[in-house]
Design an enzyme around this catalytic site. Structure first.
Site, PDB file in Angstrom:
ATOM      1  N   VAL A   7       0.855  -1.190   0.000  1.00  0.00           N
ATOM      2  CA  VAL A   7       0.000   0.000   0.000  1.00  0.00           C
ATOM      3  C   VAL A   7       0.888   1.235   0.000  1.00  0.00           C
ATOM      4  CG1 VAL A   7      -1.840   1.259   1.171  1.00  0.00           C
ATOM      5  CG2 VAL A   7      -1.784  -1.243   1.281  1.00  0.00           C
ATOM      6  N   GLY A   8       0.963   1.910  -1.144  1.00  0.00           N
ATOM      7  CA  GLY A   8       1.722   3.139  -1.257  1.00  0.00           C
ATOM      8  C   GLY A   8       0.824   4.354  -1.188  1.00  0.00           C
ATOM      9  N   THR A  10       0.221   6.535  -3.456  1.00  0.00           N
ATOM     10  CA  THR A  10      -0.503   6.759  -4.709  1.00  0.00           C
ATOM     11  C   THR A  10      -1.204   5.509  -5.210  1.00  0.00           C
ATOM     12  OG1 THR A  10       1.129   8.441  -5.326  1.00  0.00           O
ATOM     13  CG2 THR A  10      -0.292   7.607  -7.084  1.00  0.00           C
ATOM     14  N   THR A  13      -0.139  -2.068  -4.864  1.00  0.00           N
ATOM     15  CA  THR A  13       0.268  -3.145  -5.760  1.00  0.00           C
ATOM     16  C   THR A  13      -0.030  -4.474  -5.085  1.00  0.00           C
ATOM     17  OG1 THR A  13       2.048  -1.749  -6.612  1.00  0.00           O
ATOM     18  CG2 THR A  13       2.148  -4.085  -7.139  1.00  0.00           C
ATOM     19  N   SER A 108       7.611   1.132   6.255  1.00  0.00           N
ATOM     20  CA  SER A 108       7.662  -0.307   6.004  1.00  0.00           C
ATOM     21  C   SER A 108       8.121  -0.615   4.586  1.00  0.00           C
ATOM     22  CB  SER A 108       6.291  -0.935   6.273  1.00  0.00           C
ATOM     23  OG  SER A 108       5.301  -0.385   5.424  1.00  0.00           O
ATOM     24  N   ASP A 109       7.818   0.271   3.644  1.00  0.00           N
ATOM     25  CA  ASP A 109       8.256   0.038   2.262  1.00  0.00           C
ATOM     26  C   ASP A 109       9.776   0.051   2.156  1.00  0.00           C
ATOM     27  OD1 ASP A 109       8.229   2.766   2.927  1.00  0.00           O
ATOM     28  OD2 ASP A 109       7.796   3.416   0.877  1.00  0.00           O
TER      29      ASP A 109
END
Length: 259
Positions: A7-8, A10, A13, A108-109
């Site tokens: 979850v980004g 924008t 995915t 987290s990304d």
């Protein structure tokens, strides 16, 4: 099969892995106002198109930099897959030693990307993620996450230019072959594009200088290909780095999450 969700700010995915192989992947707009049912219907539509069913999924892992959407995401996983997802956050086994002031502050990304890059390409390594923000992470030769840099992303900078300069139009982000633009739009596109190529190369060079190392440089993110095609500073383009990291983290934490 494992469902991985990134979850980004924008986009979200979504990917499906089987035996460490990415079978399918999709992208949807991140909307923090979506309900769990709306999320569920979207994912089930993806599955239907790929001839998959919820019963094919044995586990789910989620990385998110958008806290407001997480309740709906977790509810969706339980309601439509009967699985409580593993969430990338404090307490998860990463295999990384985080040498930063406050490990809980790291997105987290960035953790997921660091895990994937270290495993896939070895250390030392610099990870550049061209997303809503452009992030640079450095993992040293001992596998220690040393920190990095965060800069405004290409889209944020482009919108700021339009919003704060009254006579400048909104322009599409596009690769430019000419640094000297012959129109306002061409000049803006050249400045934006070459500005970010220069930013990328400059920050990478400074990280290498300050770390006194020769790390491999891995780029990922939605706009990575456009930038890296013009830059010799990036060694590897990996558009699925984050999904790879999620699958790897799931395996490292599987005993407590699989249904």
């Amino acid at each position: 099969m494992i469902l991985v969700i990134d979850v980004g700010n924008t986009n979200c995915t979504v990917g499906v892995y089987e035996k460490q192989k990415l079978l399918k992947h999709w992208r949807m707009t991140t909307d923090r106002h979506r309900t769990s049912d709306e999320l569920g219907m979207t994912v089930l539509n993806f599955f239907s198109y790929a001839n998959l069913t919820p019963s094919d999924i044995q586990g789910i892992i989620i990385s998110s930099v958008v806290p407001p959407i997480m309740h709906a995401m977790e509810t969706m996983c339980v309601r439509y897959f009967n699985i409580r997802p593993l969430i990338v956050g404090p307490g998860i086994k990463t295999g990384l030693n985080l040498k930063v002031d406050n490990p809980r502050e790291i997105g987290s990304d960035r953790i997921v990307n660091a895990v994937a890059a270290s495993e896939e390409y070895g250390t030392p390594v610099i990870v550049v993620d061209f997303g809503t923000a452009t992030t640079f992470c450095y993992i040293d030769e001992s596998g220690v996450y040393q920190g990095g840099a965060i800069a405004p992303g290409i889209m944020i900078s482009t919108e700021a230019l339009y919003n704060r300069a009254a006579k400048l139009p909104r322009v599409d982000i596009a690769e430019s072959n000419q640094i000297i633009g012959k129109s306002t739009v061409a000049s803006m596109q050249a400045g934006i594009f070459y500005g970010f190529v220069g930013q990328c190369e400059g920050i990478i060079a400074e990280i290498k200088k300050q770390s006194n190392a020769s790390p491999v440089v891995v780029a990922t993110g939605g706009l990575a290909r456009m930038i890296t095609e013009k830059s010799s500073a990036v060694d590897i383009l990996d558009p699925f780095l984050t999904l790879k990291g999620l699958e790897l983290l799931y395996r490292r934490n599987k005993p407590t999450t699989e249904k």
